[in-house]
Design a protein around this motif. Structure first.
Motif, PDB file in Angstrom:
ATOM      1  N   GLN A   1       0.870  -1.343  -0.060  1.00  0.00           N
ATOM      2  CA  GLN A   1       0.109  -0.193  -0.131  1.00  0.00           C
ATOM      3  C   GLN A   1       0.913   1.165  -0.143  1.00  0.00           C
ATOM      4  O   GLN A   1       0.269   2.219  -0.391  1.00  0.00           O
ATOM      5  CB  GLN A   1      -0.851   0.017   1.164  1.00  0.00           C
ATOM      6  CG  GLN A   1      -1.809  -1.129   1.314  1.00  0.00           C
ATOM      7  CD  GLN A   1      -2.706  -1.329   2.692  1.00  0.00           C
ATOM      8  OE1 GLN A   1      -2.397  -0.322   3.670  1.00  0.00           O
ATOM      9  NE2 GLN A   1      -3.598  -2.241   2.666  1.00  0.00           N
ATOM     10  N   ALA A   2       2.286   1.047   0.562  1.00  0.00           N
ATOM     11  CA  ALA A   2       3.104   2.377   0.514  1.00  0.00           C
ATOM     12  C   ALA A   2       4.490   2.013   0.427  1.00  0.00           C
ATOM     13  O   ALA A   2       4.736   0.918   0.646  1.00  0.00           O
ATOM     14  CB  ALA A   2       2.496   3.092   1.801  1.00  0.00           C
ATOM     15  N   SER A   3       5.250   2.982   0.102  1.00  0.00           N
ATOM     16  CA  SER A   3       6.763   2.790  -0.028  1.00  0.00           C
ATOM     17  C   SER A   3       7.356   3.772   1.085  1.00  0.00           C
ATOM     18  O   SER A   3       6.955   4.985   1.053  1.00  0.00           O
ATOM     19  CB  SER A   3       7.254   2.875  -1.304  1.00  0.00           C
ATOM     20  OG  SER A   3       7.016   1.655  -2.125  1.00  0.00           O
ATOM     21  N   HIS A   4       8.573   3.452   1.657  1.00  0.00           N
ATOM     22  CA  HIS A   4       9.423   4.215   2.495  1.00  0.00           C
ATOM     23  C   HIS A   4      10.693   4.566   1.714  1.00  0.00           C
ATOM     24  O   HIS A   4      11.423   3.537   1.571  1.00  0.00           O
ATOM     25  CB  HIS A   4       9.624   3.630   3.938  1.00  0.00           C
ATOM     26  CG  HIS A   4      10.502   4.572   4.764  1.00  0.00           C
ATOM     27  ND1 HIS A   4      10.428   4.193   6.039  1.00  0.00           N
ATOM     28  CD2 HIS A   4      11.091   5.555   4.357  1.00  0.00           C
ATOM     29  CE1 HIS A   4      11.391   5.077   6.628  1.00  0.00           C
ATOM     30  NE2 HIS A   4      11.758   6.167   5.565  1.00  0.00           N
TER      31      HIS A   4
ATOM     32  N   THR B   1       2.036  11.944  -0.311  1.00  0.00           N
ATOM     33  CA  THR B   1       2.865  11.976   0.583  1.00  0.00           C
ATOM     34  C   THR B   1       2.469  11.923   1.960  1.00  0.00           C
ATOM     35  O   THR B   1       1.723  12.871   2.367  1.00  0.00           O
ATOM     36  CB  THR B   1       3.927  13.175   0.577  1.00  0.00           C
ATOM     37  OG1 THR B   1       4.301  13.257  -1.032  1.00  0.00           O
ATOM     38  CG2 THR B   1       5.024  13.205   1.469  1.00  0.00           C
ATOM     39  N   VAL B   2       2.595  10.712   2.629  1.00  0.00           N
ATOM     40  CA  VAL B   2       2.149  10.566   3.956  1.00  0.00           C
ATOM     41  C   VAL B   2       3.155  11.121   5.005  1.00  0.00           C
ATOM     42  O   VAL B   2       2.868  11.828   5.927  1.00  0.00           O
ATOM     43  CB  VAL B   2       2.005   9.144   4.318  1.00  0.00           C
ATOM     44  CG1 VAL B   2       1.457   8.912   5.742  1.00  0.00           C
ATOM     45  CG2 VAL B   2       1.057   8.434   3.394  1.00  0.00           C
ATOM     46  N   ARG B   3       4.518  11.245   4.894  1.00  0.00           N
ATOM     47  CA  ARG B   3       5.493  11.675   5.880  1.00  0.00           C
ATOM     48  C   ARG B   3       6.673  12.007   5.274  1.00  0.00           C
ATOM     49  O   ARG B   3       6.935  11.344   4.153  1.00  0.00           O
ATOM     50  CB  ARG B   3       5.738  10.620   6.895  1.00  0.00           C
ATOM     51  CG  ARG B   3       6.448  10.949   7.952  1.00  0.00           C
ATOM     52  CD  ARG B   3       6.566   9.805   8.965  1.00  0.00           C
ATOM     53  NE  ARG B   3       5.418   9.484   9.434  1.00  0.00           N
ATOM     54  CZ  ARG B   3       5.133   8.183   9.867  1.00  0.00           C
ATOM     55  NH1 ARG B   3       5.940   7.339  10.365  1.00  0.00           N
ATOM     56  NH2 ARG B   3       3.782   8.021  10.324  1.00  0.00           N
TER      57      ARG B   3
ATOM     58  N   VAL C   1       5.270   7.461   0.761  1.00  0.00           N
ATOM     59  CA  VAL C   1       4.502   7.717  -0.247  1.00  0.00           C
ATOM     60  C   VAL C   1       3.409   6.628  -0.204  1.00  0.00           C
ATOM     61  O   VAL C   1       3.736   5.296  -0.282  1.00  0.00           O
ATOM     62  CB  VAL C   1       5.088   7.810  -1.449  1.00  0.00           C
ATOM     63  CG1 VAL C   1       4.240   8.293  -2.618  1.00  0.00           C
ATOM     64  CG2 VAL C   1       6.280   8.919  -1.412  1.00  0.00           C
ATOM     65  N   ARG C   2       2.035   7.032  -0.452  1.00  0.00           N
ATOM     66  CA  ARG C   2       1.056   6.152  -0.504  1.00  0.00           C
ATOM     67  C   ARG C   2       1.121   5.692  -2.031  1.00  0.00           C
ATOM     68  O   ARG C   2       1.125   6.418  -2.668  1.00  0.00           O
ATOM     69  CB  ARG C   2      -0.382   6.674  -0.149  1.00  0.00           C
ATOM     70  CG  ARG C   2      -1.566   6.104  -0.143  1.00  0.00           C
ATOM     71  CD  ARG C   2      -2.699   6.577  -0.114  1.00  0.00           C
ATOM     72  NE  ARG C   2      -2.915   7.092   1.592  1.00  0.00           N
ATOM     73  CZ  ARG C   2      -2.761   8.202   2.033  1.00  0.00           C
ATOM     74  NH1 ARG C   2      -2.137   9.275   1.209  1.00  0.00           N
ATOM     75  NH2 ARG C   2      -2.667   8.574   3.139  1.00  0.00           N
ATOM     76  N   HIS C   3       0.693   4.351  -2.245  1.00  0.00           N
ATOM     77  CA  HIS C   3       0.676   4.067  -3.533  1.00  0.00           C
ATOM     78  C   HIS C   3      -0.769   4.384  -4.072  1.00  0.00           C
ATOM     79  O   HIS C   3      -1.728   3.976  -3.719  1.00  0.00           O
ATOM     80  CB  HIS C   3       0.905   2.407  -3.519  1.00  0.00           C
ATOM     81  CG  HIS C   3       2.222   2.048  -3.171  1.00  0.00           C
ATOM     82  ND1 HIS C   3       2.524   0.285  -3.025  1.00  0.00           N
ATOM     83  CD2 HIS C   3       3.296   2.456  -2.993  1.00  0.00           C
ATOM     84  CE1 HIS C   3       3.844   0.442  -2.728  1.00  0.00           C
ATOM     85  NE2 HIS C   3       4.340   1.794  -2.794  1.00  0.00           N
TER      86      HIS C   3
ATOM     87  N   GLY D   1       4.827  -2.192   2.110  1.00  0.00           N
ATOM     88  CA  GLY D   1       3.922  -2.899   2.422  1.00  0.00           C
ATOM     89  C   GLY D   1       2.667  -2.277   3.017  1.00  0.00           C
ATOM     90  O   GLY D   1       2.473  -0.944   2.537  1.00  0.00           O
ATOM     91  N   PRO D   2       1.952  -2.736   3.845  1.00  0.00           N
ATOM     92  CA  PRO D   2       0.763  -2.118   4.411  1.00  0.00           C
ATOM     93  C   PRO D   2       0.973  -0.801   5.300  1.00  0.00           C
ATOM     94  O   PRO D   2       2.241  -0.607   5.698  1.00  0.00           O
ATOM     95  CB  PRO D   2       0.265  -3.122   5.495  1.00  0.00           C
ATOM     96  CG  PRO D   2       0.866  -4.499   5.008  1.00  0.00           C
ATOM     97  CD  PRO D   2       2.119  -3.960   4.458  1.00  0.00           C
TER      98      PRO D   2
END
Length: 246
Positions: A127-130, A175-177, A195-197, A231-232
């Motif tokens: 669901q997202a990547s760091h 962008t989440v963080r 970043v949210r996918h 991941g999630p």
């Protein structure tokens, strides 16, 4: 009436086990493409005698699922692949065998078994990547100012050409963080970004384009980009998708 064509030989053996594994793309191998990895993995599976399941039909192919591979030129510690097998095997033994058979820099880090039916798919879990961006020649204060300007935006749209034509992508909304960091071994600013996918997925180049366009961040040298996790998406950040299936 003509008879339907039937592939010669017996039908493909059904899968009896499914393995999901995480691998890293490091060093010079970060410049390998997704297709390069696919070819290397299929050779490694044959070399390691992994009992891979194949599809039926006139052109059987190994039953391997790839999900959201990192773009060519970026390193990663969190790439995921799923393989169906026709015989049960020990996941750790497969990890060791494939890691030895793959080129140095394509490193198999973890292998777990997942159920044959039901459960979340890889695409659902990722669901997202760091991401980590090392920015040579950029001072910490400069990166911090760009961060503050970017996070103050309501939108930051960039344009990318896709198979279906030109698409606008709102990088700020995805962008989440975003944090500015330093490390003793790296003499420059480091950005860490969750970043949210989205559809399409925001790529590192999209993020850097948004920073240049909207936050006026100029990079004197190409950055070193590494995906640290995928991941999630949780309140704490990006979780391990392999833990979710155990």
């Amino acid at each position: 009436m003509a008879r339907p064509r039937v592939p010669p030989g017996p039908p493909a053996a059904p899968p009896v086990q499914r393995l999901r594994f995480r691998y890293a793309k490091r060093g010079r191998l970060r410049f390998s493409s997704t297709r390069d990895f696919q070819r290397a993995l299929e050779r490694a599976l044959r070399r390691a005698a992994v009992p891979t399941a194949f599809s039926s039909g006139f052109h059987p192919h190994p039953r391997i699922s790839y999900a959201n591979a990192a773009p060519t030129g970026t390193a990663s510690e969190a790439e995921y692949v799923e393989i169906a097998l026709v015989e049960r095997v020990d996941p750790e033994a497969v990890r060791r065998a494939l890691d030895a058979a793959l080129p140095v820099g394509l490193d198999v880090l973890e292998v777990v078994e997942v159920g044959l039916g039901g459960g979340a798919s890889l695409s659902d879990l990722l669901q997202a990547s760091h991401w980590r961006f090392e920015l040579p020649g950029v001072a910490v204060a400069t990166a911090a100012a760009a961060r503050a300007e970017f996070l103050g935006l309501d939108t930051a749209e960039v344009t990318r050409m896709t198979k279906s034509g030109s698409r606008g992508i709102d990088v700020r909304a995805a962008t989440v963080r975003m944090e500015v960091m330093t490390a003793a071994e790296v003499p420059c600013a480091i950005l860490q970004v969750v970043v949210r996918h989205t559809t399409p997925v925001v790529r590192p180049d999209d993020f850097l384009t948004a920073l240049r366009t909207y936050a006026h961040l100029t990079l004197p040298s190409p950055p070193l980009v590494t995906r640290l996790a995928q991941g999630p998406l949780t309140d704490a950040g990006v979780a391990d998708p392999l833990v979710a299936v155990q």
